[in-house]
Design a protein around this motif. Structure first.
Motif, mmCIF file in Angstrom:
data_model
loop_
_atom_site.group_PDB
_atom_site.id
_atom_site.type_symbol
_atom_site.label_atom_id
_atom_site.label_comp_id
_atom_site.label_asym_id
_atom_site.label_seq_id
_atom_site.Cartn_x
_atom_site.Cartn_y
_atom_site.Cartn_z
ATOM 1 N N MET A 1 89.133 -127.636 -78.956
ATOM 2 C CA MET A 1 87.699 -127.526 -79.257
ATOM 3 C C MET A 1 86.847 -127.292 -78.013
ATOM 4 S SD MET A 1 87.286 -127.794 -82.557
ATOM 5 C CE MET A 1 88.806 -126.847 -82.688
ATOM 6 N N ASP B 1 81.195 -122.845 -79.100
ATOM 7 C CA ASP B 1 81.208 -122.828 -80.559
ATOM 8 C C ASP B 1 81.038 -121.394 -81.054
ATOM 9 O OD1 ASP B 1 79.455 -122.950 -83.263
ATOM 10 O OD2 ASP B 1 80.810 -124.670 -83.155
ATOM 11 N N SER C 1 77.412 -121.107 -83.292
ATOM 12 C CA SER C 1 76.120 -121.261 -82.608
ATOM 13 C C SER C 1 76.108 -120.659 -81.215
ATOM 14 C CB SER C 1 75.761 -122.747 -82.517
ATOM 15 O OG SER C 1 76.692 -123.432 -81.690
ATOM 16 N N ARG D 1 80.495 -126.783 -75.858
ATOM 17 C CA ARG D 1 80.886 -128.094 -76.381
ATOM 18 C C ARG D 1 82.017 -128.663 -75.536
ATOM 19 N NH1 ARG D 1 83.494 -125.762 -82.061
ATOM 20 N NH2 ARG D 1 85.304 -124.768 -81.108
ATOM 21 N N GLU E 1 90.333 -123.113 -86.945
ATOM 22 C CA GLU E 1 88.863 -123.146 -86.992
ATOM 23 C C GLU E 1 88.294 -121.805 -87.430
ATOM 24 O OE1 GLU E 1 85.068 -124.271 -84.113
ATOM 25 O OE2 GLU E 1 87.002 -123.727 -83.222
#
Length: 505
Positions: free
Chosen positions: A183, A187, A190, A194, A454
Motif C-alpha cells: 500500500m 493512491d 485520489s 500514503r 487493489e
C-alpha cells in the motif's frame, strides 16, 4: 490441436536453442541444484538473491535462467535428504523417509541416480501436461474481467494463508503484512501519497526485490546463525561410476514403473492448487504409494518406491505451478511469486493476453523446461561426487558470500541506500517470522499481488458504480465467489457441523 501443439513447441525450441539461452539455462539449472544443497534455502531464496544479477539480460534469457533455478532446486534438495537426512526444503521432506535409509543400507549411489531419474520423469511429465493445458486455460481466461481476476487473487491468497505458517491466523497475518507493504506509495484514485512518511523515495512504492531478498535470503541466514545450524558431515562412502553398486538394479526400475506415473500425476495436480505445490504433492504421493503397495511394511526402511514417489511428485508440482502463473498471472507459491515479480520487472504481465501477444516468449520458456530437465538429469548423474563435496563446505564460509551478493545485488538495482536498509529490515522481519511460525512466502505473495488485487477491485467497483453485485452477476464470478466463501468459511462450518453432530449423538 496436436498439430498446433507441435507447431508451438517447435517455435519454443527455436527460441530456447539459441547459444545464449542454452548457456544461461545451464547456469540456472546448476545454480538451482547448488541452492537446493543448502538446507532451508529453497528455490524462492535462490531466485530472490540472484534476481538482481540478471539485469542487462534479455527478458526471455533472464526468465529461462530463473525458472531453471526454480526446478533445479528440486533436484538438488534431495541430495541432502538422502545423504544426511536433512531436506533442502519442505518439498523434499518426504524423500528422507526412504532416501536416508537407502544410504544407510549402502545404496546411496542407486538412491541418488533413481532420484535423478524420478525428478526427470516428474518434471518432464509436468511440462508435457503444461503444453497441453496452457492453450485451453488461456482461451478460457481471456473472457475474464476485473471482477474474476480479483476473485482468483483473493481465492489464491485465502488458500495460501490456510496452509502457510504454523496456523491459519499466522498465515493471514503474514499476508496482511505483505498487503500493508504494497500500500506504500500513491493512491491510484485520489493521487495522494500514503504511508510515505514524507520520503520522496517511497512515492513509487516499496520494490519487492529488496523485501524478497531480505525475507528469503538474509532472514534464512540469520535464522541458521541464531539456531546454530551447522553442516553435518557426510559419511565417507564410495561413489564410483565403475562400480555396479553405484547404479540402480533392473528390479528397482521394474518395481517402480507405476510409481513414476502415479507420483507425476499427483504432483502435477497439487501444483495447480495455490499454496500446496511440491510439499503437499510429495507427501500425498508417498502416502498413496505406501497405501497401494502390497508390502507396505518395507516403506521407511529403504524402499526405492518410497523415494521415487515424492521425487516424481515434487518435480511435477513445480511444473504444474507454472500453469496458473502463465495462464492467469496468479502465483501459487513463494518461488512463483518471486518469478511473477521478475516478469513485472521486465514489463511482462503473465496471463491469457501474454500467451496471445507474446507466444515466442511463453513457448520458449516451456521448451526451455524440456531442455532444463535433460540438463539436470545429466548433471545429477555425472556430478554426484562433486555435489557430495559441496556438503563439506562449512556455513561460516557460505554466509559471508551470500550476504555480499544480497547487498551488492540490492544496491545495484537503483543505487538506493533506502532499498539496502529495506533489505536489512526484511532480513530482521524474516528472522522473526521464522522464529515465531509466520510465513515469509505468504508475505511476498501478498506484496506482489497487493497492487493487482487493489486495481482489479477498484476497476470492478467503478464499472458497477460501487455495487457488489458485480461479483454475483456473471456465472464465472458467481462460482468463484462461492469458492472464496467456502474456503473462507470452511473451518467454521466444519466446526459447527461437528458440534451439531455431537449434540445429536
Amino acid at each position: 490441436m496436436i498439430a498446433e501443439l507441435f507447431s508451438n513447441l517447435g517455435m519454443g525450441l527455436a527460441v530456447a536453442f539459441t547459444p545464449t539461452n542454452l548457456m544461461f539455462l545451464l547456469i540456472g539449472a546448476l545454480v538451482g541444484m547448488i541452492v537446493g544443497l543448502f538446507p532451508g534455502f529453497g528455490p524462492a531464496a535462490g531466485i530472490a538473491i540472484l534476481l538482481p544479477l540478471t539485469f542487462g539480460l534479455e527478458p526471455t534469457t533472464a526468465i529461462i535462467m530463473l525458472a531453471g533455478i526454480y526446478y533445479g532446486a528440486m533436484y538438488g534438495g534431495t541430495i541432502t535428504s538422502i545423504l544426511i537426512n536433512t531436506p533442502g526444503e519442505s518439498a523434499t521432506v518426504a524423500s528422507t523417509l526412504d532416501g536416508y535409509p537407502l544410504a544407510q543400507n549402502g545404496r546411496a549411489g542407486p538412491a541418488l541416480v533413481m532420484q535423478a531419474v524420478a525428478s526427470f520423469v516428474g518434471g518432464t511429465s509436468g511440462v508435457l501436461l503444461i503444453s497441453a493445458l496452457i492453450p485451453t486455460l488461456a482461451t478460457f481466461a481471456a473472457s475474464f474481467g476485473p471482477s474474476e481476476y480479483f476473485l482468483i487473487i483473493l481465492f489464491g491468497l485465502i488458500m495460501l494463508t490456510a496452509v502457510m505458517g504454523d496456523n491459519k491466523l499466522k498465515g493471514a497475518i503474514s499476508a496482511l503484512i505483505g498487503f500493508a507493504i504494497s500500500m506504500v506509495g500513491v493512491d491510484v484514485i485520489s493521487g495522494s501519497q500514503r504511508f510515505t512518511f514524507g520520503s520522496s523515495e517511497l512515492i513509487g512504492g516499496i520494490y519487492f526485490v529488496p523485501v524478497a531478498i531480505g525475507l528469503f535470503g538474509i532472514g534464512e541466514l540469520l535464522y541458521c546463525v541464531y539456531i546454530g545450524q551447522h553442516r553435518q558431515q557426510v559419511k565417507k562412502m564410495r561413489l564410483s561410476y565403475r562400480s555396479k553398486e553405484f547404479w540402480p538394479s533392473r528390479d528397482d526400475f521394474s518395481r517402480s514403473r507405476f510409481t513414476f506415473v502415479r507420483g507425476s500425476l499427483i504432483g502435477f495436480v497439487s501444483g495447480l492448487l495455490p499454496g500446496s505445490g511440491g510439499t503437499l504433492g510429495s507427501i500425498v504421493g508417498y502416502s498413496v504409494e505406501k497405501r497401494v503397495a502390497k508390502d507396505s511394511e518395507n516403506f521407511g526402511k529403504g524402499d526405492m518406491r518410497g523415494l521415487v514417489a515424492p521425487e516424481c511428485a515434487n518435480n511435477a508440482a513445480s511444473a504444474g505451478s507454472m500453469v496458473p502463473l502463465l495462464s492467469l498471472g496468479i502465483p501459487g507459491s513463494g518461488a512463483t511469486a518471486v518469478l511473477l515479480g521478475a516478469f513485472m520487472m521486465w514489463g511482462l504481465r503473465p496471463g491469457p493476453m501474454m500467451i496471445v501477444n507474446d507466444p515466442e516468449f511463453v513457448w520458449g520458456l516451456i521448451a526451455s523446461m524440456y531442455l532444463g530437465n535433460m540438463i539436470l538429469i545429466a548433471l545429477c548423474v555425472v556430478a554426484i561426487p562433486l555435489f557430495v563435496k559441496f556438503l563439506d563446505i562449512p556455513y561460516r564460509l557460505v554466509i559471508p558470500v551470500i550476504v555480499v551478493l544480497c547487498v551488492i545485488g540490492t544496491y545495484a538495482l537503483h543505487s538506493s541506500i533506502i532499498e539496502t536498509w529495506m533489505l536489512i529490515a526484511g532480513g530482521l522481519l524474516g528472522l522473526g517470522m521464522k522464529l515465531y511460525g509466520y510465513s515469509p512466502a505468504a508475505t511476498v505473495l501478498a506484496l506482489v499481488l497487493g497492487s493487482m488485487a487493489e486495481n482489479t477491485l477498484l476497476q470492478s467497483l467503478i464499472t458497477s458504480d460501487g455495487s457488489l453485485m458485480i461479483f454475483f452477476e456473471r456465472p464465472v464470478s458467481l462460482v468463484l465467489t462461492c469458492l472464496v466463501l467456502c474456503v473462507a468459511m470452511g473451518p467454521w462450518l466444519a466446526r459447527w457441523l461437528r458440534r451439531s453432530a455431537a449434540r445429536i449423538a
